[in-house]
Write a protein that holds these residues in place. Structure first.
Motif, short mmCIF file in Angstrom:
data_model
loop_
_atom_site.label_atom_id
_atom_site.label_comp_id
_atom_site.label_asym_id
_atom_site.label_seq_id
_atom_site.Cartn_x
_atom_site.Cartn_y
_atom_site.Cartn_z
N GLU A 145 86.49 18.32 97.94
CA GLU A 145 85.79 17.40 97.05
C GLU A 145 84.66 18.11 96.31
O GLU A 145 84.47 17.89 95.11
N ASN A 180 84.37 18.57 92.24
CA ASN A 180 83.19 18.17 91.47
C ASN A 180 82.62 19.34 90.68
O ASN A 180 82.25 19.21 89.51
N GLY A 228 89.50 15.18 92.67
CA GLY A 228 88.35 14.67 91.93
C GLY A 228 88.36 13.17 91.76
O GLY A 228 87.43 12.60 91.19
N GLY A 229 89.43 12.50 92.21
CA GLY A 229 89.47 11.05 92.20
C GLY A 229 90.44 10.43 91.22
O GLY A 229 90.59 9.20 91.19
N ASP A 230 91.13 11.23 90.41
CA ASP A 230 92.07 10.67 89.44
C ASP A 230 93.44 10.52 90.09
O ASP A 230 94.28 11.41 90.05
N SER A 272 90.88 3.93 88.28
CA SER A 272 90.96 5.37 88.55
C SER A 272 89.62 6.08 88.41
O SER A 272 89.58 7.30 88.41
N ALA A 273 88.53 5.31 88.30
CA ALA A 273 87.21 5.91 88.13
C ALA A 273 86.22 5.25 89.08
O ALA A 273 86.16 4.03 89.17
N ASN A 274 85.45 6.07 89.77
CA ASN A 274 84.42 5.58 90.69
C ASN A 274 83.13 5.38 89.91
O ASN A 274 82.39 6.33 89.66
N SER A 304 79.49 6.62 91.13
CA SER A 304 79.18 8.04 91.23
C SER A 304 78.95 8.61 89.83
O SER A 304 79.79 8.45 88.94
N ASP A 324 81.72 11.28 89.19
CA ASP A 324 83.04 10.69 88.93
C ASP A 324 83.08 9.94 87.61
O ASP A 324 84.03 10.08 86.84
N LYS A 359 83.33 13.15 84.97
CA LYS A 359 84.80 13.22 84.93
C LYS A 359 85.42 12.21 83.97
O LYS A 359 86.37 12.54 83.24
#
Length: 250
Positions: A52, A56, A136-138, A208-210, A213, A216, A220
């Motif tokens: 993670e 980032n 990365g979260g996607d 798909s996005a935090n 954060s 994120d 991102k």
């Protein structure tokens, strides 16, 4: 008074004037992107770095690399003081479209072909070029729906169209109107697809996005994708002025 930027009959140079400072910015910006995947792959699989944290870090690096590489021609570099606005514009457009088409025809095309094996290869170094983005979260790249797959298909087609346009321009020393029109058309597709991504996320409640954060959401989601909303307008402006110059020579 008519400025150099507005003159329809000006020459269309196939290259931009030499600039050591601009070349250095391109090397740092795009070079860091090229080296990122092997370096981060080594850190994750060779040094057991936190995935993670690496995702980032790479998102921040990629954002800085894209902005530096694409928009370096507008920096107050001493070697650019005598450049015309058209030369600065062309030195922004060409790096952007080349970078975009390479991404479409390598990273995105590779994912389209291999997305099923990639989804099951989280612990394999060969798949980390894509898993870094998933880490990365996607999650769109892990469990893609038909809409997202079609977006990636259109991106690859856009890369093929743009590459064809660049080849026509290169072979004609930037005198072929068809090449200019093809490159301009890809700017429209870039804008539409990027706005579709932003819009579908906003309407869907950011699946798909935090949003809690900054990395994120701020880096991102907003900053990393924003060059594909900003730079296409540079492409369209450059294309319009280039067409005036190309047609004015006939």
């Amino acid at each position: 008074m008519t400025t150099t930027l507005d003159q329809p009959s000006g020459s269309v140079a196939p290259t931009v004037p030499p600039s050591r400072g601009l070349r250095a910015c391109w090397i740092v910006g795009f070079g860091s992107l090229a080296l990122a995947f092997p370096v981060y792959t080594y850190l994750v699989f060779g040094s057991n770095a936190n995935r993670e944290a690496m995702a980032n870090t790479m998102a921040i690096q990629a954002t800085l690399g894209y902005f530096l590489g694409i928009f370096a021609a507008y920096l107050p570099l001493p070697s650019l003081r005598t450049w015309t606005r058209y030369e600065r514009l062309q030195a922004t457009v060409l790096p952007f479209v080349i970078c975009s088409y390479i991404t479409h025809l390598t990273w995105e095309l590779g994912w389209l072909i291999l997305h099923k094996p990639i989804a099951g290869a989280q612990d394999s170094a060969w798949a980390y070029a894509w898993w870094n983005y998933i880490d990365g979260g996607d999650t769109r790249y892990l469990n893609p729906d038909p809409h997202f797959l079609m977006i990636e298909v259109l991106s690859v087609i856009n890369g093929c169209v743009g590459l064809t346009g660049l080849v026509l321009l290169k072979r004609s020393r930037f005198t072929d109107v068809r090449g200019t029109l093809l490159v301009m058309s890809t700017a429209v597709t870039h804008t539409v697809l990027t706005w579709y991504y932003y819009g579908s996320e906003i309407i869907g409640g950011f699946p798909s996005a935090n949003t809690s954060s900054f990395i994120d959401f701020g880096v991102k989601f907003i900053l990393l994708n924003s060059p594909w909303l900003i730079a296409p307008w540079f492409v369209l402006t450059w294309g319009y002025l280039t067409l005036k110059r190309q047609l004015g020579r006939r």
